[in-house]
Each structure stands twice: as C-alpha cells, then as structure tokens.
Design a protein around this motif. Structure first.
Motif, PDB file in Angstrom:
ATOM      1  N   ASP A   1      95.543 115.062  49.503  1.00  0.00           N
ATOM      2  CA  ASP A   1      95.853 116.602  49.941  1.00  0.00           C
ATOM      3  C   ASP A   1      96.683 116.489  51.151  1.00  0.00           C
ATOM      4  OD1 ASP A   1      94.510 117.650  48.232  1.00  0.00           O
ATOM      5  OD2 ASP A   1      92.662 118.143  49.050  1.00  0.00           O
TER       6      ASP A   1
ATOM      7  N   HIS B   1     102.585 119.924  49.235  1.00  0.00           N
ATOM      8  CA  HIS B   1     102.398 120.279  47.800  1.00  0.00           C
ATOM      9  C   HIS B   1     102.005 121.673  47.975  1.00  0.00           C
ATOM     10  CE1 HIS B   1      98.233 119.506  48.826  1.00  0.00           C
ATOM     11  NE2 HIS B   1      97.762 120.013  47.798  1.00  0.00           N
ATOM     12  N   TYR B   2     101.997 122.227  46.787  1.00  0.00           N
ATOM     13  CA  TYR B   2     101.594 123.566  46.236  1.00  0.00           C
ATOM     14  C   TYR B   2     100.647 123.340  45.365  1.00  0.00           C
ATOM     15  CZ  TYR B   2     105.449 126.044  48.758  1.00  0.00           C
ATOM     16  OH  TYR B   2     106.330 126.359  49.795  1.00  0.00           O
TER      17      TYR B   2
ATOM     18  N   ARG C   1     101.652 123.055  41.383  1.00  0.00           N
ATOM     19  CA  ARG C   1     102.900 122.873  41.272  1.00  0.00           C
ATOM     20  C   ARG C   1     103.112 121.411  40.968  1.00  0.00           C
ATOM     21  NH1 ARG C   1     106.109 126.642  39.331  1.00  0.00           N
ATOM     22  NH2 ARG C   1     105.414 128.815  40.250  1.00  0.00           N
ATOM     23  N   ARG C   2     104.198 120.645  40.465  1.00  0.00           N
ATOM     24  CA  ARG C   2     104.612 119.168  40.331  1.00  0.00           C
ATOM     25  C   ARG C   2     104.607 118.692  42.020  1.00  0.00           C
ATOM     26  NH1 ARG C   2     109.198 120.864  37.819  1.00  0.00           N
ATOM     27  NH2 ARG C   2     110.271 120.168  39.445  1.00  0.00           N
ATOM     28  N   ARG C   3     104.406 117.531  41.839  1.00  0.00           N
ATOM     29  CA  ARG C   3     104.705 116.706  43.198  1.00  0.00           C
ATOM     30  C   ARG C   3     105.894 115.725  42.802  1.00  0.00           C
ATOM     31  NH1 ARG C   3      98.886 115.593  46.089  1.00  0.00           N
ATOM     32  NH2 ARG C   3      97.987 117.897  45.503  1.00  0.00           N
TER      33      ARG C   3
ATOM     34  N   LEU D   1     106.252 110.508  48.392  1.00  0.00           N
ATOM     35  CA  LEU D   1     105.811 111.706  48.581  1.00  0.00           C
ATOM     36  C   LEU D   1     105.775 112.007  50.468  1.00  0.00           C
ATOM     37  CD1 LEU D   1     102.946 112.209  46.297  1.00  0.00           C
ATOM     38  CD2 LEU D   1     105.113 113.603  46.352  1.00  0.00           C
TER      39      LEU D   1
ATOM     40  N   GLN E   1     108.794 120.929  47.131  1.00  0.00           N
ATOM     41  CA  GLN E   1     107.363 121.607  47.063  1.00  0.00           C
ATOM     42  C   GLN E   1     106.515 121.668  48.264  1.00  0.00           C
ATOM     43  OE1 GLN E   1     107.831 118.696  44.789  1.00  0.00           O
ATOM     44  NE2 GLN E   1     108.382 119.844  43.153  1.00  0.00           N
TER      45      GLN E   1
END
Ligand code: GLA
Length: 715
Positions: A406, A410-411, A414-416, A423, A462
């Motif tokens: 986490d 990110h959402y 949704r994709r990451r 990331l 994202q």
C-alpha cells in the motif's frame, strides 16, 4: 535590498533590487485588485511619489474590458477572462472568487498582502521578497481555509508577472527528453496562451520551469529580458499569455490541469516561490544573474569546490562486485579522482533492473562483509566514498513491496503500471518518509559517505492516495515536499553529506531541488557533442558548479559516437568534472592523458565552478564555440570545434566581461603555438579583436578543443 512603501501613496510599494524596480499597489474600487504598475530598470525612489501610476494597458469603458489587467494574482471571478492564477470552487458550486484587502505586513525585505474572500473564509496572502543583492524578486502565495466548508482549488499559482506591451515578444526556454535534456528553443510568442508544463510528478526531461521573454531584439549581451522561474521539483505549469493588446502575463505555479487541491476547514497551503528577474543586459546577464542568485540564495554550500568523482555505472552496469569496484577505485585514484561512487546494483537482490529496489542493504552475495571493506580501501587510496540510491522507488519484486504493497501511488481497482519495472513510493505518507530516513541515515553514517546520487527513474501514474478521499490529489505536492523533507533531515543529521539530484539523467533539475542538493546529473547522455547542446541549455538558468559532467568511454554507450579523449574532457571540464568510463579498457596513453587533464582541471576548477559564465559564440556541438569563466583576475576559456573545415569562421574568438584597460597574460592551457604562456593583450583587444586560437582556425582536424587560462596583470 528593501521593499519600500512609496511615500505619500497609500498601499503602494516598490521592490528595489540592484538594478530594477517593481512597483505594485492595492487598488480598492468595487473590487480589490493587487496591480503591478512597473517592472523594469531602476526608478529613483524619491521620484516615485511624483509618478502617475498608469496600467500598462489602456483600460477604457467598453463592456468587453476585462478587470484582470496587470494583476499579481488574477482570480477566476468577476470580469476576468484571462489565465487565472487562482481558481476555486466553494460550497454549493460557487466559483467566483471575490477578495477584499485586509492588511499589509511589511518588513525590510518582505511584504505580505493579506486578502480575504469573506463569504467563504478563504484567506489569501501574496508574499514578495527581495533577497539581498542581485535582481531576483521572489513571490509566492499562501492560502488558509478559515471558513466552515471545504474549498477545492483548481489552480493556485505563485502569481502572475506582467511584461509591458511591445510590437512583438519572443520567448526562450528549453525542451527535451531522456538523454537530450535542456535543448534551447527561442521563438515568437504568439497572441494567445502558451503553456509549458510537466505532468510527470517531477520537474521533467521534456521542459524546465523557466522562461525568458524579450521584445525580439535582445542578444547575448544586450537588450531587455524578463525572466520567470519556478523553484519546484514536482509537476508544474507556466503559461505565457500574450494578450491582443500587446503585453504579456506569465503565470507560474505547481500542479497541472486535472489534479485539484481540496482544503477542509483549517487547512493551509503555500506555493513554491516563483522568481522574477529583469535585466537590460541580454540573455548572458540574465543567466549570470540567475547563477549568482543560485550561489547566494539557493545552493547549500556554494563556496565549496566540488570534487572530481568517479562513477562505476558505465563501467560495470549491474555487474557490481567488491573486487571489480576495488579495481576501478585503484585506477580512478591513479588518475587523481577524489570521490569514488558505486552506482546501481550494490543492494538487495538488485542484479538487474527487475528486482530489489527498496531493499537497501548490501547484496549479501556481492558484499558478504558489507560495504565498509570496499569503502575503507577507497579511503585508503585517498578518495572519499559515495553511493547511488533511489529512495522513492520500489520493484514489485522486493521484500519492501511484499511487505508494504500500500505504500505506492495507486488507486484501488486500477492497474499499477510499472515503468522500468518499478512503482513510486508515496513520500506524502508519514510512514514512508520515516522508513526512508530510517535507512538512509545509518547508510550514510555507518559507511562514512560524503555523497549520495539520489535518483528518481520514473514518472507518476495512477497517482492515488487511498484513504485520503478528496484530498488525495495533494500527494502531487506533498510527495515533492516529502522528498525535500527527507533530504533536509538527512543533511541535518549528516552535515558532511553532499547530494547529487538525478532523475534518469536531468529530469529533476530546478531551483527547488538545488536548495538541498549540491549538484545535478545533467543527462545520461555523456556524448561530448550532444552534451555541449545540453550544457548550453542548462547554463541559461543553472550554475556550472552544480552541473555534473562525466568523461566516459571512447565510443559513447548511448550514441556510439567516437570522440577524442581530450575533447570529451574539455566538454566535461565546463562543469563539475567526473569520470564514468570503463577504465580497464583505456590504453596507457589515454590514462596518461586523462591524468594530465584531471590535474589541469584542478588548476582551474575554482574559476569554472564559481566564476561568471560567458557563452562566447557559436552553436555548441555544431560549430566552433566557446565558454568563458571569470573569477576576480582569473579567466578560463574552453573552446571547441567539432568539424574539420569551416571557411565561414573568422578564426578569432572574442572574449567578454574583461576590464578593457587591463593587461591579460596567458598563464596556462593547452592551446598550442598561437597562444603560448606569457602572451599578453589588453582586455579591450581581447574583447574587440579576439584571440586567434588553433581550435578556431577554419581548417584542421575534427574535434579540436582547448583550455586557456589568463590572468589580469594590471588595471
Ligand atoms: C539512471 C541514472 C543513471 C544510473 C541508472 C542506474 O538511469 O540516470 O546514471 O544511475 O539510473 O540504474
């Protein structure tokens, strides 16, 4: 220099810099406006009270007349149809901002004008500061939601700057991409709105947050230039609006279209400073003024000399071993290198770019006893030690991500999307920042590191901050401030630490990051010819002392171009010199030449890193060109000519910024018979007739270059 209340004129102030005046007042009519009356060559302060204040544009009575004429903070509201610097939605969908003037808070070099939208409790403060010396004016805005309901800000710029009407305007700025940062562009500013922006979450390779505007008549040495820069390292937007009436308003601020700042009751938000500078001395003076400002007010240690570093990246890529690094360290020390830096691949399971980012402990296979064996040996060789880190990033294939999925932007649902298999860690989060300081601080302390190359190798996608609801977009601001905070804390705990800002090359170069870093990685492209253009664009705003430049291998790793060692060195010597080549592959002759060139650089680096820069002539990397640095009595010239024959050049290089009546003597360099040591000329001759340099001769081999050092003898 001070910010003065103009005598006899209520609510009117003059910001007085070394050579300019900036005049503003609060106009209270049906609607309150903070108006900029003048920004140009310095006006006699005593006469200001006598001057009739007129807006730069005629303001008639037509129903089409806008009210956003010459405002420091045009809002979205009332009779305004230009670019708003402040745009808000209040409770119930109310959009028109209506500000009343509350008070001015004055000090010697700073002014705060407090305004308020009383109906919704939004307090808006306009700040202006004149830092000591130079001509830069700093402006920023702070807002506070003192109402009972939330406010959504769609745009909150640091403010708008107004340039007087001229028959035409021309802008200068830079664009680019990875491995081709800071490419200069100069073009007519059309009537309309021209926006330069970054939506990446970083400063960006594609654009850089500054602009210079002139009336189409400025040169390197002459002419009025107005310039605005934003001291910010996240997404940003700068809109130059040339209005049909012929003047220009430049609004600059953090953020880009889309994300908005949601302020609940009690919340505050402050913009980064937008910096304005006016000169009558052309682009060259504008650049030198920016450099001086960076040295006086931005860089943390401007008086230091940056060491010659070696970085192992292009020698080993991800094949990092203790023995291999030690071998490179011995060879680097032999060349006169002062700081040895291990790049990517020393930690976690990081044996390629698919894994390990986030696991910041020495790779147990590569460094079974830790890093101190290597670094002690490095210190034993007379060098200091540095490391590459990328704290804001994580590979999904890492212990860190497995434990804290986490922590990334990110959402839910949704994709990451990854880029370079990584990331972005959300540095807006308190726990992420605490984690970062928690490993960076001991890493630096326990290894006696004096340098970190702080990298950031991907843009935001994202960009969600789950749990923050409507406030989630604020991460675009808070991530950047979080990075600043971690750097600041790290430096506070380790005063000897110096940081280089890197973002896949020059993706994070700006006056915000330079406040807590000492140098920047200008570009991953170390091809000497490509670099010349990149360095030229960089030089418009940023000082040479912060520009990190490496000499790499004979055939460049990115372009494959083969450039002689001497030319590669002379290009890298234009900033803070480093070596990044695969030294075991260098011949004995190359190593001997490199040793001499490193020594030559050390002789002149104080002038290069701290001196006044003149871009003398030519199109760097394309035609014969040269840069000059002047510090007190010392002058250093680096001249280049990539092509063999060019019959259209005069062969003489005119110097700049010298004392015309003084005599200058050649005291060093490697120019050849035309400029032997002991040669003497008057400053006037050097500036008007110039020097006949071997490098600048119309005919000769490809890639001629030279370094020349002169000293002022008398005046
Ligand atoms: C980025 C940097 C390079 C190097 C690599 C390591 O691309 O710009 O200089 O540090 O990362 O992965």
């Amino acid at each position: 220099m001070p910010v003065l209340q103009v005598p006899g004129r209520p609510n009117t102030w003059a910001a007085v810099t070394e050579t300019t005046t900036y005049l503003l007042s609060v106009e209270e009519g049906e609607e309150v406006k903070v108006v900029q009356w003048y920004w140009g060559p310095r006006l006699p302060v005593a006469a200001l009270a006598e001057v009739t204040l007129q807006p730069a544009r005629y303001h008639g009575t037509s129903f089409l007349d806008p009210d956003d004429i010459d405002e420091l903070l045009p809002v979205d509201g009332g009779r305004r149809w230009g670019v708003p610097s402040l745009q808000a939605t209040f409770e119930g969908g109310v959009r028109s901002v209506e500000l009343a003037f509350e008070r001015a808070v004055e000090s010697d070099d700073e002014l705060e004008l407090v305004l308020r939208d009383a109906a919704h409790g939004l307090r808006v403060s306009l700040h202006l500061r004149c830092p000591e010396g130079g001509d830069v004016i700093e402006r920023w805005v702070s807002v506070a939601n003192e109402g009972a309901a939330a406010v959504r800000l769609h745009r909150l710029d640091s403010g708008s700057w107004v340039l007087p009407a001229r028959p035409r305007h021309r802008y200068t700025g830079v664009y680019g991409g990875w491995a081709q940062e800071t490419q200069l562009q100069r073009a007519e500013l059309p009537v309309g709105e021209t926006t330069f922006t970054s939506r990446t979450g970083t400063t960006s390779h594609k654009a850089n947050p500054w602009i210079m505007v002139d009336a189409g008549d400025a040169t390197e040495e002459t002419g009025e230039v107005w310039t605005v820069a934003l001291a910010w390292s996240g997404s940003w937007r700068l809109t130059a609006q040339r209005r049909p009436e012929g003047d220009v308003a430049i609004s600059a601020g953090f953020g880009h279209e889309g994300p908005s700042w949601y302020l609940t009751p009690g919340d505050t938000l402050e913009t980064p400073p937008a910096l304005g500078l006016h000169t009558t001395g052309g682009y060259g003076t504008a650049s030198r003024s920016w450099h001086e400002y960076a040295r006086r007010h931005v860089l943390p240690h401007p008086g230091e000399l940056r060491p010659v570093l070696y970085n192992s990246w292009e020698a080993t890529w991800f094949e990092v071993t203790e023995a291999g690094q030690l071998d490179l360290a011995r060879r680097a020390a032999d060349l006169g290198v002062e700081l040895f830096v291990v790049d990517d691949g020393w930690f976690g399971e990081r044996t390629d770019d698919t894994r390990g980012l986030g696991d910041w402990w020495p790779n147990p296979d590569r460094f079974p006893q830790g890093l101190n064996g290597l670094f002690d040996a490095v210190r034993g060789l007379g060098m200091q030690a540095g490391l590459w880190v990328e704290p804001e990033m994580v590979n999904p294939d890492s212990d860190l991500y497995r434990k804290n999925p986490d922590w990334v932007l990110h959402y839910p649902g949704r994709r990451r999307d990854t880029m370079r298999n990584q990331l972005v860690l959300n540095f807006a989060r308190d726990d992420v920042r605490a984690w970062a300081v928690g490993w960076l601080d001991p890493l630096v302390r326990d290894h006696g590191l004096v340098y970190l190359k702080w990298d950031m190798n991907r843009s935001f996608t994202q960009a969600g901050w789950p749990g923050e609801g409507e406030r989630g977009d604020l991460l675009w601001i808070k991530h950047t401030r979080g990075v600043y905070a971690v750097m600041d804390e790290l430096r506070r705990r380790n005063p000897g630490l110096r940081i280089e800002s890197c973002s896949g090359g020059g993706g994070r170069v700006d006056l915000g990051i330079l406040r807590r870093t000492d140098q920047v990685w200008t570009s991953d492209n170390t091809d000497a010819r490509d670099r010349q253009a990149i360095q030229q664009g960089y030089s418009y705003l940023y000082p040479a002392g912060a520009m990190s430049c490496w000499v790499t291998d004979r055939a460049n790793a990115i372009t494959g171009r083969v450039v002689p060692l001497r030319y590669r060195f002379h290009v890298a010597m234009a900033g803070t010199l480093g070596i990044g080549g695969d030294l075991p592959e260098w011949t004995a002759e190359e190593l001997a030449e490199a040793r001499e060139l490193v020594a030559a650089y050390k002789e002149v680096r104080h002038v290069v890193q701290h001196g006044r820069l003149h871009r003398l002539a030519g199109t760097p990397g394309v035609t014969a060109s040269a840069v000059q640095y002047t510090l007190g009595a010392e002058v250093v010239v680096l001249a280049y000519h990539p092509y063999g024959y060019n019959g259209s050049v005069s062969g003489r290089l005119r110097l700049a910024g010298l004392d015309p009546d003084a005599v200058y003597e050649v005291v060093g360099g490697d120019g050849g018979p035309a400029v032997p040591e002991g040669s003497r000329w008057h400053g006037r001759t050097l500036m008007s007739h110039g020097l006949a340099l071997p490098t600048w001769a119309p005919a000769g081999p490809d890639y001629r270059s030279e370094l020349l050092a002169l000293r002022r003898m008398t005046s």
